[in-house]
Design a protein around this motif. Structure first.
Motif: not given
Length: 672
Positions: A452-471
């Motif tokens: 998962l990415p943590h953050s998405i803005l349009g076509d831009k994505k911020l990787f990697p996700a945080l553990s809270s994202d998965y939870g």
């Protein structure tokens, strides 16, 4: 390595960072390249942490970061790094804990000074450009820090290293397992009860926050023990909030907090996470009371989210600013003349249901709110009041809107997806469940390599996700499975659990780190144990593992959830009130509830009872007559040739019930 000597924020994924792209400050985003530059130049780092809806962040930006003279000093003496705390809560938590360890009060904007190696040696929050409010001016601070760095570098470096070691010991260490006990939550709930303002709800004093983790503790205590005092504290708090100025009575949705003790004057920013948690709690409250206020506010809030917060991919934006046209609350407030113009002859009817409040410490236009009698009248005359609000909403649409932070955060969306799915079940609103499913699909569509990415803005994505994202997303997947019966959601939840373990699990198998194993730009990998306005990453993960284990009957996964919970409980002993989310989720591990209903989908009377009685501890699985039922604890498979409901607590199951009234009695909490 050095970066171009200019502002580098224009292409970032964060709207908050982009807001600073025109500053004369040579801002960098937090990255390994920026840290390398500080080491190469041998300069200290000026770290500024904020977020898009933060009023005082905007004030400091306007006063100092847009000032050419101040920017010149910043560029000459420091490597300047800007962080959106919503994109990088790992960085924010490390340095906020550092400020607290210095004995300073935390808050945003967070202003920290670091060694070139990223170790904190001094900091604060908001600084005016020149000395006032009893605070030193920012120019004065910059010059003083530069002088101290040049003249006392060795001592500053030594103290900074010790401080970061202290923070790491607090936020990263493994502790011996704690004991999971019902009494832990009860003691915590009793302590919170003593903090309750029994006149106006919430915790005593000001400012006043919704504080969903504390309210969840009280609600769980009622579910476990029947303590109606704890239930009533939550109901009082919700009713007062939902009638107060902190609630947007025209458009729906809750603001972040109230500056006073009566919920009258809000800080007008509207956050996705606050409203996700509001929906979940209001749903519980409606189930327990049948008070139509909660249904009305749920409908209004979901309407606002659908109208103003959905993004092009179906997921939801992060927040709305407090300010518009340079003034806090301007979009939301009204004076008598504006109300009269919008409502004309309907003004007296509106005045029967709402008042305008203008406390002495508030400089803006008056704020809509209700007293208890007006709140009750609105419930009794809802259709009439809804028509009047629609007129005000149409009038307000002509105003300059607050800015929207368009970034999509996986963890906050996970919270909202769960709330939408649960509310959709309770109120028979398939459209809400559909919105939840589309948001979930939008987040998953942005994944790469299963991550998962943590953050998405349009076509831009911020990787990697945080553990809270998965939870949060695992819990959301289970909630969608409950709402739809689609087992693909369980398969997705299992895949997310695997990714969580691979990238965030610790070597001791004692839990998880907030940052991923390949996040090379963090000075310390912290666990994410501390609650903020939402439960901690650790609390969210334990809830996710517990709910998935109950849904699947996977004993190995339950043992994993139990082990993680015990280790987390061992870490709560020094700061229980700051880790309420962990205590709450441990209660779910200790006494998981599983309800399997076998019923003809065309006659879903038992299912309707379950949907009307949501319980955070319970997983509901619906099986059609003649279908394939999951095993109950003890490997007992319920028959599917006749309707029945099977309720299990941990490894013990009650006899099947076949009548809706029987199931209703079974699911209602026993009161003291």
């Amino acid at each position: 390595m050095t970066l171009p000597q200019k502002n580098l924020l224009a292409d970032e994924t964060s709207p908050y960072l982009r807001q600073h792209a025109q500053n004369p400050v040579y801002w960098r985003a937090w990255s390994q390249a920026a840290l390398d530059e500080a080491r190469t130049l041998d300069r200290p780092i000026l770290l500024s942490v904020g977020y898009a809806a933060c009023h005082w962040c905007h004030v400091m930006a306007h006063e100092s970061f847009e000032n050419d003279e101040i920017a010149g000093v910043m560029n000459r003496f420091f490597v300047n790094i800007k962080v959106d705390r919503e994109e990088r809560p790992d960085i924010d938590q490390i340095y906020m804990a550092s400020l607290s360890a210095m004995g300073e009060q935390g808050g945003w904007p967070l202003t920290m000074f670091l060694t070139p190696d990223g170790q904190p040696f001094w900091g604060g929050t908001y600084f005016p450009p020149h000395s006032r409010y009893g605070r030193p001016g920012f120019m004065q601070v910059l010059e003083a820090v530069d002088k101290a760095w040049r003249e006392k570098r060795d001592s500053l470096t030594q103290s900074a290293g010790g401080l970061l070691t202290h923070v790491a010991a607090r936020l990263s260490a493994t502790q011996p397992k704690g004991v999971l006990s019902r009494q832990t939550l009860q003691r915590l709930a009793d302590g919170i009860e003593g903090m309750i303002d029994w006149n106006d709800g919430g915790l005593k004093g000001a400012p006043k926050f919704p504080n969903a983790p504390f309210m969840t503790t009280l609600w769980l205590s009622w579910l476990q023990t029947g303590n109606t005092t704890h239930r009533d504290a939550v109901l009082l708090s919700l009713r007062k909030m939902l009638a107060g100025g902190i609630y947007d009575h025209v458009g729906g949705g809750l603001c972040r907090y109230s500056t006073d003790a009566e919920w009258t004057v809000p800080h007008f920013e509207k956050m996705l996470y606050d409203n996700a948690q509001l929906l979940r709690m209001a749903n519980w409250a409606y189930s327990a009371t049948g008070d139509e206020l909660f249904r009305i506010r749920i409908e209004e809030t979901i309407a606002w989210l659908s109208r103003e917060m959905r993004t092009e991919h179906g997921a939801f934006a992060s927040s709305l600013d407090a300010d518009s046209d340079g003034e806090e609350g301007l979009f939301y407030t009204w004076n008598d003349q504006e109300l009269a113009k919008a409502l004309e002859t309907d003004l007296p009817a509106f005045a029967d249901h709402y008042g305008l409040a203008a406390p002495a410490n508030w400089e803006g236009k008056p704020i809509l709110r209700q007293n208890d009698e007006q709140r009750e009248r609105e419930v009794a005359n809802h259709s009439t009041v809804a028509d009047l609000k629609a007129k005000l909403l149409a009038e307000r649409a002509r105003r300059i809107r607050p800015g929207r932070d368009d970034k999509v955060l996986a963890d906050w969306n996970g919270l909202l997806i769960t709330a939408l799915a649960e509310c959709g079940r309770s109120f028979g609103r398939d459209d809400w469940i559909d919105q939840a499913a589309k948001a979930f699909a939008g987040i998953l569509a942005a994944a790469e390599g299963g991550r998962l990415p943590h953050s998405i803005l349009g076509d831009k994505k911020l990787f990697p996700a945080l553990s809270s994202d998965y939870g949060a997303m695992i819990t959301a997947a289970v909630a969608l499975f409950e709402a739809t019966g689609d087992t693909n959601y369980i398969g997705t939840a299992k895949e997310l659990t695997e990714q969580l373990g691979r990238w965030h699990g610790d070597a001791d198998h004692a839990g998880y780190f907030l940052s991923a194993a390949d996040s090379n730009d963090v000075p310390v990998r912290i666990r994410g144990d501390v609650d903020e306005a939402i439960p901690s990453a650790t609390g969210q993960i334990i809830e996710a593992l517990a709910r998935l284990a109950t849904a699947t009957g996977d004993l190995a996964l339950h043992e994993k959830a139990l082990s993680v919970a015990e280790h987390a409980m061992g870490r709560t002993s020094q700061q229980t009130y700051g880790q309420v989310g962990t205590v709450n989720s441990c209660a779910l591990v200790l006494e998981p509830l599983k309800l399997v209903i076998v019923e003809n989908p065309d006659q879903a009377n038992l299912v309707a009872v379950a949907n009307r009685n949501p319980d955070i501890r319970r997983i509901d699985i619906v099986v059609p007559l003649g279908g394939s039922a999951p095993s109950l604890p003890g490997d007992v498979v319920p028959p599917t040739d006749k309707a029945g409901a099977y309720l299990c607590t941990a490894q013990t199951c009650l006899p099947a019930v076949t009548e809706p009234d029987e199931l209703q009695r079974l699911l209602r909490p026993k009161t003291d």
